[in-house]
Scaffold this active site. Sequence first.
Site, PDB file in Angstrom:
ATOM      1  N   GLY A   8      29.990  37.336  43.139  1.00  0.00           N
ATOM      2  CA  GLY A   8      31.045  37.227  42.123  1.00  0.00           C
ATOM      3  C   GLY A   8      32.128  36.233  42.517  1.00  0.00           C
ATOM      4  O   GLY A   8      33.269  36.353  42.091  1.00  0.00           O
ATOM      5  N   ASP A  13      38.611  37.606  41.011  1.00  0.00           N
ATOM      6  CA  ASP A  13      38.895  38.068  42.378  1.00  0.00           C
ATOM      7  C   ASP A  13      38.176  37.197  43.408  1.00  0.00           C
ATOM      8  O   ASP A  13      38.734  36.881  44.462  1.00  0.00           O
ATOM      9  CB  ASP A  13      38.410  39.519  42.572  1.00  0.00           C
ATOM     10  CG  ASP A  13      39.300  40.516  41.866  1.00  0.00           C
ATOM     11  OD1 ASP A  13      40.097  40.104  40.999  1.00  0.00           O
ATOM     12  OD2 ASP A  13      39.196  41.717  42.181  1.00  0.00           O
ATOM     13  N   ALA A  87      29.701  41.610  39.150  1.00  0.00           N
ATOM     14  CA  ALA A  87      29.437  42.735  38.229  1.00  0.00           C
ATOM     15  C   ALA A  87      29.497  42.260  36.791  1.00  0.00           C
ATOM     16  O   ALA A  87      30.154  41.251  36.487  1.00  0.00           O
ATOM     17  CB  ALA A  87      30.480  43.842  38.405  1.00  0.00           C
ATOM     18  N   TYR A 100      21.601  46.588  31.322  1.00  0.00           N
ATOM     19  CA  TYR A 100      21.902  45.427  32.170  1.00  0.00           C
ATOM     20  C   TYR A 100      23.079  45.748  33.099  1.00  0.00           C
ATOM     21  O   TYR A 100      23.056  45.429  34.290  1.00  0.00           O
ATOM     22  CB  TYR A 100      22.219  44.204  31.296  1.00  0.00           C
ATOM     23  CG  TYR A 100      22.665  43.014  32.112  1.00  0.00           C
ATOM     24  CD1 TYR A 100      21.742  42.312  32.889  1.00  0.00           C
ATOM     25  CD2 TYR A 100      23.996  42.619  32.132  1.00  0.00           C
ATOM     26  CE1 TYR A 100      22.152  41.247  33.674  1.00  0.00           C
ATOM     27  CE2 TYR A 100      24.412  41.556  32.899  1.00  0.00           C
ATOM     28  CZ  TYR A 100      23.487  40.871  33.671  1.00  0.00           C
ATOM     29  OH  TYR A 100      23.892  39.818  34.446  1.00  0.00           O
ATOM     30  N   THR A 132      36.460  51.093  41.181  1.00  0.00           N
ATOM     31  CA  THR A 132      37.398  50.901  40.078  1.00  0.00           C
ATOM     32  C   THR A 132      38.083  52.186  39.626  1.00  0.00           C
ATOM     33  O   THR A 132      37.493  53.276  39.703  1.00  0.00           O
ATOM     34  CB  THR A 132      36.645  50.292  38.868  1.00  0.00           C
ATOM     35  OG1 THR A 132      37.451  50.449  37.700  1.00  0.00           O
ATOM     36  CG2 THR A 132      35.315  50.986  38.594  1.00  0.00           C
ATOM     37  N   GLU A 134      38.355  52.953  36.730  1.00  0.00           N
ATOM     38  CA  GLU A 134      37.562  53.457  35.602  1.00  0.00           C
ATOM     39  C   GLU A 134      36.755  54.697  36.004  1.00  0.00           C
ATOM     40  O   GLU A 134      36.312  55.457  35.138  1.00  0.00           O
ATOM     41  CB  GLU A 134      36.624  52.375  35.073  1.00  0.00           C
ATOM     42  CG  GLU A 134      37.320  51.308  34.242  1.00  0.00           C
ATOM     43  CD  GLU A 134      37.849  51.850  32.922  1.00  0.00           C
ATOM     44  OE1 GLU A 134      37.058  52.355  32.123  1.00  0.00           O
ATOM     45  OE2 GLU A 134      39.070  51.772  32.699  1.00  0.00           O
ATOM     46  N   TYR A 156      29.727  51.209  32.079  1.00  0.00           N
ATOM     47  CA  TYR A 156      30.258  50.452  33.226  1.00  0.00           C
ATOM     48  C   TYR A 156      30.727  51.417  34.314  1.00  0.00           C
ATOM     49  O   TYR A 156      30.363  51.295  35.491  1.00  0.00           O
ATOM     50  CB  TYR A 156      31.415  49.564  32.758  1.00  0.00           C
ATOM     51  CG  TYR A 156      32.275  49.005  33.888  1.00  0.00           C
ATOM     52  CD1 TYR A 156      31.860  47.901  34.635  1.00  0.00           C
ATOM     53  CD2 TYR A 156      33.504  49.593  34.216  1.00  0.00           C
ATOM     54  CE1 TYR A 156      32.644  47.394  35.672  1.00  0.00           C
ATOM     55  CE2 TYR A 156      34.292  49.095  35.243  1.00  0.00           C
ATOM     56  CZ  TYR A 156      33.863  47.997  35.963  1.00  0.00           C
ATOM     57  OH  TYR A 156      34.637  47.509  36.987  1.00  0.00           O
ATOM     58  N   LYS A 160      29.330  52.062  38.085  1.00  0.00           N
ATOM     59  CA  LYS A 160      30.200  51.882  39.253  1.00  0.00           C
ATOM     60  C   LYS A 160      30.301  53.170  40.075  1.00  0.00           C
ATOM     61  O   LYS A 160      30.598  53.136  41.258  1.00  0.00           O
ATOM     62  CB  LYS A 160      31.589  51.431  38.796  1.00  0.00           C
ATOM     63  CG  LYS A 160      31.648  49.949  38.393  1.00  0.00           C
ATOM     64  CD  LYS A 160      31.695  49.054  39.624  1.00  0.00           C
ATOM     65  CE  LYS A 160      31.955  47.610  39.258  1.00  0.00           C
ATOM     66  NZ  LYS A 160      32.081  46.728  40.419  1.00  0.00           N
ATOM     67  N   ARG A 191      42.354  35.446  34.946  1.00  0.00           N
ATOM     68  CA  ARG A 191      41.687  36.587  34.337  1.00  0.00           C
ATOM     69  C   ARG A 191      40.787  36.116  33.191  1.00  0.00           C
ATOM     70  O   ARG A 191      41.167  35.209  32.422  1.00  0.00           O
ATOM     71  CB  ARG A 191      42.769  37.536  33.799  1.00  0.00           C
ATOM     72  CG  ARG A 191      42.286  38.835  33.219  1.00  0.00           C
ATOM     73  CD  ARG A 191      41.471  39.635  34.181  1.00  0.00           C
ATOM     74  NE  ARG A 191      41.668  41.072  34.021  1.00  0.00           N
ATOM     75  CZ  ARG A 191      40.782  41.981  34.391  1.00  0.00           C
ATOM     76  NH1 ARG A 191      39.631  41.606  34.936  1.00  0.00           N
ATOM     77  NH2 ARG A 191      41.035  43.261  34.244  1.00  0.00           N
TER      78      ARG A 191
END
Length: 371
Positions: A8, A13, A87, A100, A132, A134, A156, A160, A191
């Site tokens: 990534g 990031d 990700a 996916y 995360t 999340e 998602y 994670k 971002r």
Amino acid sequence: MKKALITGVTGQDGSYLAEFLLEKGYEVHGIKRRASLFNTERVDHIYEDPHVENANFILHYGDLTDSSNLIRIMQEVQPDEVYNLGAQSHVAVSFEAPEYTADVDAMGTLRLLEAIRFLGLEKKTKFYQASTSELYGEVQEIPQKETTPFHPRSPYAVAKMYAYWIAVNYRESYGIYACNGILFNHESPRRGETFVTRKITRGIANIAQGLESKLYLGNMDALRDWGHAKDYVRMQWMMLQQDKPEDFVIATGKQISVREFVRMSAENAGITVEFSGEGVKEVATVTAVDNETAPGVKVGDVIVEVDPRYFRPAEVETLLGDPTKAKEKLGWVPEITVEEMCAEMVAHDLGKAKQHALLKKHGYSVAVAKE
Ligand code: NDP
Ligand code: GDR
């Protein structure tokens, strides 16, 4: 010279982390995906021509869905540290592409950990997993800390969650130095344009310059604990410099709503707005404007509307992190406030919008990409 491998690396990031590690004297390797257009804009400024001898920023083609590719890269690089930042990172998109998302975000993490094991790098290679907030989803405790139970609310977040536990499991089973950074939302001028903060700063900047007339958003009541990506990548590195691997919550400990972020962004562009209406009828109307910075706007313009297409099948209404452990154990404190970050993002997007407006004024066609 220490070697780091970043998945990534072309993302928000990844680009800040690569800069940070290069400054620390690392040889930095990154995995980029093959795309039909160049996708390295965020790292072009640190990219070195591969023909230069002893380059210390090296990109490899690869994909988290491809085990053999990951094993080969890992074997070639023999990294001291792996940062798994790659990700499918968009929560709303994960409802559209759940399989996916699981393949990349959950299985991708397993593939990397297996590559470490397969190559016998358990004692050499430290592993950082981009976990995360999340994971908390439907929150069980306010604020959320390392011990707060998880309740993920999207494909998602569920993917994670697998990644989180498989990192813990490989630490416990094989002694791999693997740790999770449970990072709350963090933003910057880099971002992605479809995450809400950047969608807002970019939309407001385009409206200020007369390139767009309206911004359409989803849930304006959502509350987030927003920090700056630069502060958060520093913490990713700190987590791998300890004697023992541990998981940490990384957050600012403050939260604001999407609506407040709109108001703040508009102020930074010289536009004062007032909100009226409720739910899908809510709008933001201009009540004052500085026509130096916002020549495209006048008092009375409605510049924000709600569009239910941006609502999610299951929403995460509120997130607020407690970074006490990171502060006490690692001495980490965020240095950039949400107000400073918002001002930086608006200034960046206004700069771009002004360039586009100038091109338009001189007869060049300017298309503004939209979601
Ligand atoms: P971005 O979406 O900006 O970057 C994601 C990166 O992953 C990009 O480089 C992207 O490549 C790459 N990628 C996507 N799919 C694949 C794949 N199949 N194989 C290899 N690489 C892939 O995310 P951020 O930088 O914001 O976030 C970094 C990580 O941290 C992500 O894992 C995210 O889920 C997690 N996270 C982020 C938070 C945030 O607020 N930013 C908070 C908590 C966790 P390309 O450029 O080609 O698209
Ligand atoms: P999030 O970030 O889902 O928290 O995931 P996002 O910016 O997409 O949404 C934040 C909140 O804003 C609401 N919202 C909108 N969101 C988007 N994208 N577009 C809109 O138009 C809009 N209107 C309102 C959302 O409903 C949500 O409540 C980010 C990602 O970086 C993840 O990878 C990361 O794990 C988490 O942050 C922490």
